[in-house]
Motif scaffolding. Structure first.
Motif, PDB file in Angstrom:
ATOM      1  N   GLU A  18      29.790  34.999  37.806  1.00 54.74           N
ATOM      2  CA  GLU A  18      31.176  35.328  38.043  1.00 54.74           C
ATOM      3  C   GLU A  18      31.076  36.591  37.428  1.00 54.74           C
ATOM      4  O   GLU A  18      32.686  37.156  36.482  1.00 54.74           O
ATOM      5  CB  GLU A  18      31.698  34.503  36.808  1.00 54.74           C
ATOM      6  N   ASP A  19      30.491  37.284  37.853  1.00 55.43           N
ATOM      7  CA  ASP A  19      31.113  39.691  37.526  1.00 55.43           C
ATOM      8  C   ASP A  19      31.212  40.275  39.169  1.00 55.43           C
ATOM      9  O   ASP A  19      30.185  38.913  39.908  1.00 55.43           O
ATOM     10  CB  ASP A  19      30.219  39.034  36.803  1.00 55.43           C
ATOM     11  N   VAL A  51      43.341  51.749  42.951  1.00 52.01           N
ATOM     12  CA  VAL A  51      42.591  51.358  41.559  1.00 52.01           C
ATOM     13  C   VAL A  51      41.395  50.764  41.882  1.00 52.01           C
ATOM     14  O   VAL A  51      41.088  50.182  43.097  1.00 52.01           O
ATOM     15  CB  VAL A  51      43.755  50.691  40.435  1.00 52.01           C
ATOM     16  N   GLU A  54      36.422  47.199  40.371  1.00 45.54           N
ATOM     17  CA  GLU A  54      35.716  47.263  39.216  1.00 45.54           C
ATOM     18  C   GLU A  54      35.262  46.726  38.182  1.00 45.54           C
ATOM     19  O   GLU A  54      35.271  45.814  37.231  1.00 45.54           O
ATOM     20  CB  GLU A  54      34.486  47.833  39.152  1.00 45.54           C
ATOM     21  N   ASP A  55      37.041  47.266  37.741  1.00 44.15           N
ATOM     22  CA  ASP A  55      37.240  46.548  36.448  1.00 44.15           C
ATOM     23  C   ASP A  55      38.154  45.613  36.261  1.00 44.15           C
ATOM     24  O   ASP A  55      38.723  45.164  34.764  1.00 44.15           O
ATOM     25  CB  ASP A  55      38.405  47.594  35.797  1.00 44.15           C
ATOM     26  N   GLY A  56      38.542  44.334  36.734  1.00 46.33           N
ATOM     27  CA  GLY A  56      39.382  43.573  37.942  1.00 46.33           C
ATOM     28  C   GLY A  56      38.528  42.267  37.401  1.00 46.33           C
ATOM     29  O   GLY A  56      37.334  42.259  37.077  1.00 46.33           O
ATOM     30  N   LEU A  57      38.468  41.047  37.303  1.00 47.28           N
ATOM     31  CA  LEU A  57      38.575  39.815  36.513  1.00 47.28           C
ATOM     32  C   LEU A  57      38.396  38.732  37.918  1.00 47.28           C
ATOM     33  O   LEU A  57      39.213  38.698  38.324  1.00 47.28           O
ATOM     34  CB  LEU A  57      39.569  39.011  35.320  1.00 47.28           C
ATOM     35  N   GLU A  64      40.724  39.461  40.221  1.00 41.81           N
ATOM     36  CA  GLU A  64      42.366  40.351  40.200  1.00 41.81           C
ATOM     37  C   GLU A  64      42.250  41.420  40.019  1.00 41.81           C
ATOM     38  O   GLU A  64      41.689  41.883  38.775  1.00 41.81           O
ATOM     39  CB  GLU A  64      42.453  39.499  38.592  1.00 41.81           C
ATOM     40  N   PRO A  66      42.745  44.992  38.242  1.00 41.74           N
ATOM     41  CA  PRO A  66      43.315  45.680  36.972  1.00 41.74           C
ATOM     42  C   PRO A  66      44.777  45.956  36.246  1.00 41.74           C
ATOM     43  O   PRO A  66      45.648  45.693  35.491  1.00 41.74           O
ATOM     44  CB  PRO A  66      42.378  46.089  35.866  1.00 41.74           C
ATOM     45  N   MET A  67      45.262  46.535  37.075  1.00 43.41           N
ATOM     46  CA  MET A  67      46.310  47.519  37.235  1.00 43.41           C
ATOM     47  C   MET A  67      47.416  46.416  37.857  1.00 43.41           C
ATOM     48  O   MET A  67      48.649  46.284  36.627  1.00 43.41           O
ATOM     49  CB  MET A  67      45.897  48.591  38.239  1.00 43.41           C
TER      50      MET A  67
ATOM     51  N   TRP B 319      53.711  38.464  31.081  1.00 41.52           N
ATOM     52  CA  TRP B 319      53.339  40.363  31.932  1.00 41.52           C
ATOM     53  C   TRP B 319      54.008  41.074  31.982  1.00 41.52           C
ATOM     54  O   TRP B 319      54.662  40.916  32.729  1.00 41.52           O
ATOM     55  CB  TRP B 319      51.881  40.221  32.471  1.00 41.52           C
ATOM     56  N   ASN B 328      47.861  53.669  32.577  1.00 41.96           N
ATOM     57  CA  ASN B 328      48.333  52.146  32.558  1.00 41.96           C
ATOM     58  C   ASN B 328      48.211  51.309  31.173  1.00 41.96           C
ATOM     59  O   ASN B 328      47.765  51.028  31.010  1.00 41.96           O
ATOM     60  CB  ASN B 328      47.506  50.790  33.713  1.00 41.96           C
ATOM     61  N   GLN B 330      49.897  47.837  29.200  1.00 41.97           N
ATOM     62  CA  GLN B 330      50.226  46.483  30.337  1.00 41.97           C
ATOM     63  C   GLN B 330      51.044  45.662  28.693  1.00 41.97           C
ATOM     64  O   GLN B 330      49.968  45.951  27.718  1.00 41.97           O
ATOM     65  CB  GLN B 330      48.952  45.284  30.294  1.00 41.97           C
ATOM     66  N   VAL B 371      43.910  54.437  34.140  1.00 39.46           N
ATOM     67  CA  VAL B 371      43.913  52.715  34.714  1.00 39.46           C
ATOM     68  C   VAL B 371      43.101  52.144  35.132  1.00 39.46           C
ATOM     69  O   VAL B 371      41.720  53.066  35.430  1.00 39.46           O
ATOM     70  CB  VAL B 371      44.404  53.958  36.632  1.00 39.46           C
ATOM     71  N   GLY B 372      43.333  51.069  34.780  1.00 38.40           N
ATOM     72  CA  GLY B 372      42.378  50.168  35.318  1.00 38.40           C
ATOM     73  C   GLY B 372      41.724  49.364  33.590  1.00 38.40           C
ATOM     74  O   GLY B 372      40.849  48.300  34.141  1.00 38.40           O
ATOM     75  N   GLY B 375      43.099  46.270  32.070  1.00 38.14           N
ATOM     76  CA  GLY B 375      43.468  45.024  32.770  1.00 38.14           C
ATOM     77  C   GLY B 375      42.922  44.155  32.821  1.00 38.14           C
ATOM     78  O   GLY B 375      43.561  42.779  32.304  1.00 38.14           O
ATOM     79  N   ARG B 376      41.160  43.865  32.612  1.00 39.01           N
ATOM     80  CA  ARG B 376      40.462  42.223  32.870  1.00 39.01           C
ATOM     81  C   ARG B 376      40.889  41.919  31.239  1.00 39.01           C
ATOM     82  O   ARG B 376      41.058  40.677  31.248  1.00 39.01           O
ATOM     83  CB  ARG B 376      39.187  43.010  32.946  1.00 39.01           C
ATOM     84  N   ARG B 379      44.274  40.837  30.702  1.00 38.05           N
ATOM     85  CA  ARG B 379      44.118  38.851  31.147  1.00 38.05           C
ATOM     86  C   ARG B 379      43.831  37.747  31.196  1.00 38.05           C
ATOM     87  O   ARG B 379      44.151  36.477  30.731  1.00 38.05           O
ATOM     88  CB  ARG B 379      43.699  39.393  32.962  1.00 38.05           C
TER      89      ARG B 379
END
Lengths: 105, 409
Positions: A18-19, A51, A54-57, A64, A66-67, B319, B328, B330, B371-372, B375-376, B379
């Motif tokens: 999950e990564d 963007v 890679e920094d998303g969830l 998702e 991240p921005m 959010w 960025n 948040q 930026v970025g 975010g994780r 969230r």
């Protein structure tokens, strides 16, 4: 498609379950994911604004951004939640001898 | 049963409500009445990518007219000037009358205006809709020194965009930090430094005494007697819910239209969603009014479900974001009700987040990073708030430890 299109990304243990990891090849960026049922790959940049994902969830089968929290299905690339509305490109992935390959092009 | 459903207000909450109703109700008439002669569009890019010419008008629409046609959702550009809740009727300036069985009010909020001498009222610009953004974009193209009154999100986003267009930008803020008290001082300072590094001038703690115009140049007199000369003035000093239409009716108003967790107002069959609604949030056990993209969308969807007869509580965790230069920022949850603050990270490159806790549970968080970068974590924080999780503060404060460890499965 010839064999040359399969590009080695790294070893299977380089990604936790999950990564994801970011993978750059030539001038393109990809994301390679490890989900509970295997490995998947998509473009590495969000279709909404430039963007890196890679920094998303990663949650279940979704990534998702991240921005702005645009959500994509990792397996189909489908944009599931605004502000993302354009789908994310996906790529075939195979595992051979604990190494991950993605098919580009 | 076939109903007449009217959605008053053609913004994000309205269009998402309309589509949600249609998903659950194929028969009823759904009509959106919008004051702007435009299909519902995204507002966040107006102060950023639209000013920078990275997005044009066509990129802003949520859905094409084909989508509305396919889903049999009508859109009419009309200005309503009277509401008769007793007889379930809306009247327009052109004397058209619209009857409804269910009404959703999603008229949003409107800009607060500076009190100025009448002859200068039209000289100060505000940015809320596409028409205003268009005008600002056109005018700034031949201006150089631009002053922004108000150091909140909208003012700073415009300041960031204008700086990227090589303009000399001055921001005047009445408070002692940017973005109001809700943003931790350290985060406000990091954002301020970024503006200064890009050449913007930030003036804090100053009030405007007087604005005069001489030979096409404005002079802004501040309360310390300093004088700023500028070619163009934009103000972003906050907004208020657009409730004028309802002021002499039975509809319960208090900082917007009062609604419960089901988007229901004090009048039967009348709902409200988005910026205009002061809604009850069951998780926080209090009422709140939010002005954000995510809220407008989710609240619209929730109202749509309830109008279609699917009783649904609104429990979304607040959010919002702001993009300025390569930063960025948040915010999630509520950051004004806490007994402890925990900081994670300390530089802008890896991101800085402040968590606001009460009884060892996160109530809200605010972060900023390149930026970025945040975010994780933000969230995951929203999920921790939603699940009411008691958190390990050591993990929270250590940027080397992943926050998803804290999510209970």
């Amino acid at each position: 498609m010839s064999e040359e299109n399969w590009i080695e990304v790294g070893s299977t243990d380089s990604i936790e379950e999950e990564d994801l990891i970011r993978f750059d090849h030539q001038d393109k960026t990809f994301c390679v994911y490890r989900l509970t049922d295997g490995f998947y790959a998509t473009d590495g940049i969000c279709t909404h604004e430039a963007v890196h994902l890679e920094d998303g969830l990663v949650m279940d089968d979704e990534i998702e951004c991240p921005m702005h929290q645009g959500i994509f299905n990792i397996k189909s690339g489908e944009a599931l939640s605004p502000p993302a509305c354009e789908d994310l490109k996906t790529y075939p992935v195979k595992v051979d001898n604990d190494k991950i390959f993605i098919k580009i092009g | 049963m076939k109903n007449n459903i009217i959605i008053l207000g053609g913004g994000q909450a309205g269009i998402y409500a309309a589509r949600e109703i249609r998903q659950n109700d194929s028969k009823s008439n759904i009509k959106i009445l919008g004051e702007e002669n435009l299909l519902p569009y995204e507002r966040p890019p107006l102060s950023k990518d639209y000013l920078l010419d990275k997005k044009n008008e066509e990129d802003l629409y949520f859905h094409s007219s084909d989508v509305l046609k396919n889903e049999n959702i009508e859109f009419e550009n009309i200005s309503i000037n009277k509401v008769d809740f007793e007889n379930k009727k809306l009247s327009a300036k052109n004397y058209n009358v619209y009857s409804y069985d269910s009404l959703l009010i999603s008229t949003g909020s409107e800009n607060k205006k500076l009190s100025l001498d009448n002859n200068l009222m039209n000289d100060v610009y505000y940015l809320r809709n596409l028409e205003e953004a268009k005008k600002i974009k056109e005018i700034v193209s031949n201006k150089n020194k631009i002053t922004i009154i108000g150091g909140g999100f909208i003012g700073l986003e415009i300041a960031s965009s204008l700086s990227q267009l090589q303009k000399k930008v001055i921001v005047i803020e009445i408070g002692n930090q940017l973005m109001g008290r809700i943003i931790p001082k350290k985060i406000a300072d990091l954002v301020q430094n970024t503006h200064i590094e890009h050449g913007n001038e930030i003036i804090l703690n100053k009030q405007i005494e007087k604005i005069t115009k001489k030979n096409g140049i404005y002079e802004i007199l501040l309360n310390d007697n300093s004088l700023i000369e500028t070619d163009f003035i934009i103000a972003g000093i906050g907004s208020t819910p657009a409730v004028k239409l309802f002021e002499n009716t039975n509809l319960k108003l208090d900082n917007g239209i009062v609604t419960n967790q089901f988007c229901e107002t004090s009048i039967k069959d009348v709902y409200a969603a988005g910026d205009i609604s002061n809604f009850y949030h069951p998780l926080y056990e209090r009422s709140m009014r939010l002005e954000s993209y995510q809220h407008a969308q989710n609240h619209g969807i929730c109202a749509g479900k309830n109008i279609a007869g699917i009783k649904t509580e609104y429990t979304s965790i607040p959010w919002m974001w702001s993009d300025q230069f390569n930063l960025n920022l948040q915010l999630t949850g509520i950051c004004d009700d806490y007994d402890e603050i925990i900081e994670r990270g300390n530089d802008i490159n890896n991101g800085v987040i402040y968590f606001f806790l009460k009884n060892n549970k996160i109530r809200g968080a605010c972060g900023v990073g390149i930026v970025g970068k945040i975010g994780r974590d933000i969230r995951i924080t929203s999920k921790l708030i939603e699940k009411n999780t008691i958190v390990d503060k050591q993990i929270l404060s250590d940027q080397n430890q992943k926050l998803n460890k804290l999510i209970q499965r």
